[in-house]
Scaffold this motif. Structure first.
Motif, mmCIF file in Angstrom:
data_model
loop_
_atom_site.group_PDB
_atom_site.id
_atom_site.type_symbol
_atom_site.label_atom_id
_atom_site.label_comp_id
_atom_site.label_asym_id
_atom_site.label_seq_id
_atom_site.Cartn_x
_atom_site.Cartn_y
_atom_site.Cartn_z
ATOM 1 N N THR A 143 -97.800 74.798 54.541
ATOM 2 C CA THR A 143 -97.381 73.541 55.190
ATOM 3 C C THR A 143 -96.660 72.696 54.142
ATOM 4 O O THR A 143 -97.213 71.728 53.625
ATOM 5 N N PRO A 144 -95.420 73.064 53.814
ATOM 6 C CA PRO A 144 -94.762 72.485 52.642
ATOM 7 C C PRO A 144 -94.512 70.987 52.710
ATOM 8 O O PRO A 144 -94.639 70.294 51.692
ATOM 9 N N GLU A 145 -94.151 70.445 53.864
ATOM 10 C CA GLU A 145 -93.810 69.025 53.907
ATOM 11 C C GLU A 145 -95.008 68.124 53.631
ATOM 12 O O GLU A 145 -94.947 67.253 52.758
ATOM 13 N N PRO A 146 -96.137 68.280 54.335
ATOM 14 C CA PRO A 146 -97.274 67.399 54.015
ATOM 15 C C PRO A 146 -97.922 67.698 52.670
ATOM 16 O O PRO A 146 -98.561 66.821 52.088
ATOM 17 N N ASP A 147 -97.775 68.914 52.139
ATOM 18 C CA ASP A 147 -98.443 69.289 50.899
ATOM 19 C C ASP A 147 -97.688 68.845 49.649
ATOM 20 O O ASP A 147 -98.273 68.768 48.564
ATOM 21 N N PHE A 148 -96.383 68.551 49.777
ATOM 22 C CA PHE A 148 -95.574 68.334 48.577
ATOM 23 C C PHE A 148 -95.886 67.010 47.879
ATOM 24 O O PHE A 148 -96.205 66.984 46.686
ATOM 25 N N ALA A 149 -95.795 65.903 48.590
ATOM 26 C CA ALA A 149 -95.991 64.600 47.961
ATOM 27 C C ALA A 149 -97.351 64.480 47.265
ATOM 28 O O ALA A 149 -97.426 63.952 46.141
ATOM 29 N N SER A 173 -83.162 70.505 51.799
ATOM 30 C CA SER A 173 -84.552 70.484 51.348
ATOM 31 C C SER A 173 -84.638 70.129 49.862
ATOM 32 O O SER A 173 -85.525 69.383 49.444
ATOM 33 N N ASP A 174 -83.718 70.668 49.069
ATOM 34 C CA ASP A 174 -83.720 70.383 47.627
ATOM 35 C C ASP A 174 -83.610 68.883 47.376
ATOM 36 O O ASP A 174 -84.362 68.312 46.581
ATOM 37 N N VAL A 175 -82.663 68.250 48.039
ATOM 38 C CA VAL A 175 -82.459 66.814 47.856
ATOM 39 C C VAL A 175 -83.706 66.039 48.283
ATOM 40 O O VAL A 175 -84.157 65.113 47.590
ATOM 41 N N ALA A 176 -84.283 66.418 49.401
ATOM 42 C CA ALA A 176 -85.466 65.707 49.894
ATOM 43 C C ALA A 176 -86.625 65.831 48.906
ATOM 44 O O ALA A 176 -87.321 64.843 48.611
ATOM 45 N N ARG A 177 -86.856 67.023 48.394
ATOM 46 C CA ARG A 177 -87.983 67.235 47.477
ATOM 47 C C ARG A 177 -87.763 66.508 46.150
ATOM 48 O O ARG A 177 -88.682 65.871 45.618
ATOM 49 N N VAL A 178 -86.560 66.616 45.606
ATOM 50 C CA VAL A 178 -86.301 65.970 44.318
ATOM 51 C C VAL A 178 -86.307 64.452 44.469
ATOM 52 O O VAL A 178 -86.811 63.733 43.594
ATOM 53 N N ALA A 179 -85.773 63.928 45.558
ATOM 54 C CA ALA A 179 -85.799 62.480 45.789
ATOM 55 C C ALA A 179 -87.236 61.973 45.882
ATOM 56 O O ALA A 179 -87.582 60.924 45.317
ATOM 57 N N THR A 180 -88.090 62.724 46.574
ATOM 58 C CA THR A 180 -89.504 62.349 46.670
ATOM 59 C C THR A 180 -90.162 62.359 45.298
ATOM 60 O O THR A 180 -90.899 61.425 44.926
ATOM 61 N N ALA A 181 -89.896 63.404 44.533
ATOM 62 C CA ALA A 181 -90.486 63.509 43.202
ATOM 63 C C ALA A 181 -90.023 62.365 42.306
ATOM 64 O O ALA A 181 -90.826 61.763 41.582
ATOM 65 N N ARG A 182 -88.736 62.046 42.351
ATOM 66 C CA ARG A 182 -88.221 60.970 41.509
ATOM 67 C C ARG A 182 -88.826 59.630 41.901
ATOM 68 O O ARG A 182 -89.193 58.809 41.048
ATOM 69 N N GLU A 183 -88.960 59.397 43.212
ATOM 70 C CA GLU A 183 -89.551 58.133 43.667
ATOM 71 C C GLU A 183 -90.994 57.994 43.192
ATOM 72 O O GLU A 183 -91.412 56.907 42.753
ATOM 73 N N ILE A 184 -91.762 59.063 43.263
ATOM 74 C CA ILE A 184 -93.177 58.993 42.886
ATOM 75 C C ILE A 184 -93.351 58.955 41.374
ATOM 76 O O ILE A 184 -94.172 58.202 40.842
ATOM 77 N N LEU A 185 -92.578 59.749 40.658
ATOM 78 C CA LEU A 185 -92.763 59.877 39.214
ATOM 79 C C LEU A 185 -92.090 58.774 38.418
ATOM 80 O O LEU A 185 -92.449 58.527 37.266
#
Length: 376
Positions: A143-149, A173-185
């Protein structure tokens, strides 16, 4: 001191239902590895680790033992050279090389124990006592979307200064994942991304271009390892460093990369590429080509210990007093009993670094209960 016995030990650790994790191409429902135990005539034991499917590694045991047993532990690299020269029809991109890798690591461990020296002092000298690392996580799951953040939030809580996340499903998907990571980190954490060879050149070009605003530190394995020509084309087309090498064997494979200008960061895996024997040659190649090096580690505890000693012995050149980007160890955050449970004293990060074991050889002690628990 001669080698009197060679033994391969298959280990398997299932993760359980619903706990599989992995990369763009597939998920792993368990972890497996092959330990190599090498015994000397005085009873000294050395331990190594070989990448890949244990049944295939085990099939190579009698063949390789016919060469290794009876040889001085200090002459083992000449034995490997003889095997490759005599059996060149076998090639080097295979499980035989992974098995040789494990034997070499075990031989260096045993030699260090005989001499009372850590492996790092045997392979170039111990330059540092603690190694900086990047936390390797952000895995794809069922379940990649809920598990990633939540994975990224745990990285942020831990205070890691460099992390690697899995991408490669699609550019969107790449942009979404990296954007999420950058926002959190936040803006200061170095984010590395790993495609795991799932793209063709055109898709890789699109993905790398779209990730530019997020300042990724490198793009790992954007293309298949055999596609050296297109790796070189991609490398020329972007300012983002290209990292690759975890699926390459021996210095010969890495020389094809460097000859083509196809990578900025070389990533040998000591449990696959030929152990310290070939790992040192690959480091010298990187040194001669003025390229960065960062060993791949996604196996068990022995491979992790080997990588620590390897990095500790690497020369500082071309840097001197100021090191813009130190060599980073990959520290896998995934559930992995073959890393966390195998040693009596597990290797763990602390204060942004992982200390190089101080004892002779690899400086580790195998837990016999773990061998019994995970023996396949």
């Amino acid at each position: 001191m001669k080698i009197t016995a060679l033994k391969f030990i298959a280990l398997t650790a299932p993760l359980g239902d619903g706990k599989a994790y992995g990369m763009s191409k597939s998920l792993s429902a368990g972890r497996q590895s092959t330990l190599v135990r090498l015994t000397l005539e005085d009873g000294t034991e050395g331990w190594g680790e070989a990448w890949g499917m244990p049944p295939v590694n085990l099939a190579y045991e009698p063949f390789l033992a016919s060469y290794v047993v009876g040889t001085s532990v200090f002459d083992i690299e000449h034995v490997f050279g003889r095997i490759l020269a005599r059996h060149y029809h076998f090639g080097v991109q295979n499980q035989m090389m992974a098995a040789i890798s494990g034997i070499d690591i075990a031989a260096k461990d045993a030699a260090g124990k005989l001499l009372g020296l850590p492996v790092s002092r045997l392979i170039g000298g111990r330059r540092i006592d603690a190694v900086p690392f990047y936390a390797s996580g952000g895995y794809l799951t069922e379940t990649p979307e809920p598990d990633f953040a939540p994975q990224i939030e745990e990285m942020a809580k831990a205070g890691y200064r460099a992390v690697k996340i899995k991408i490669g499903v699609s550019p969107d998907s790449d942009v979404a994942r990296v954007a999420t990571a950058r926002e959190i980190l936040g803006p200061d954490v170095e984010i590395l991304v790993d495609i795991n060879t799932n793209y063709t050149l055109d898709i890789a070009l699109e993905s790398v271009a779209r990730l530019a605003p997020y300042r990724v530190g490198w793009v790992e394995e954007p293309l298949a390892p055999q596609d050296v020509a297109n790796l070189a084309r991609l490398n020329r087309a972007t300012t983002v460093p290209i990292a690759t090498g975890e699926a390459l064997y021996t210095v010969f494979d890495f020389k094809r990369l460097t000859d083509a200008g196809a990578a900025d960061v070389l990533q040998p895996d000591l449990t696959l590429c030929g152990g310290f024997w070939q790992g040192r040659k690959i480091a010298e190649l990187a040194h001669a080509c003025h390229l960065r090096l960062s060993p791949h580690v996604w196996g068990g505890a022995i491979g992790l210990a080997a990588a620590l000693h390897y990095i500790a012995a690497l020369p500082l050149y071309p840097h001197s007093d100021n090191v813009p980007k130190p060599v980073l160890l990959e520290y896998d955050l995934g559930v992995n009993p073959l890393r966390s449970d195998l040693l009596k004293a597990p290797i763990l990060p602390q204060d942004g670094v992982i200390r190089v074991p101080d004892g002779p050889g690899l400086g580790i002690e195998i837990d016999p209960a773990a061998l019994e628990r995970y023996g396949a």
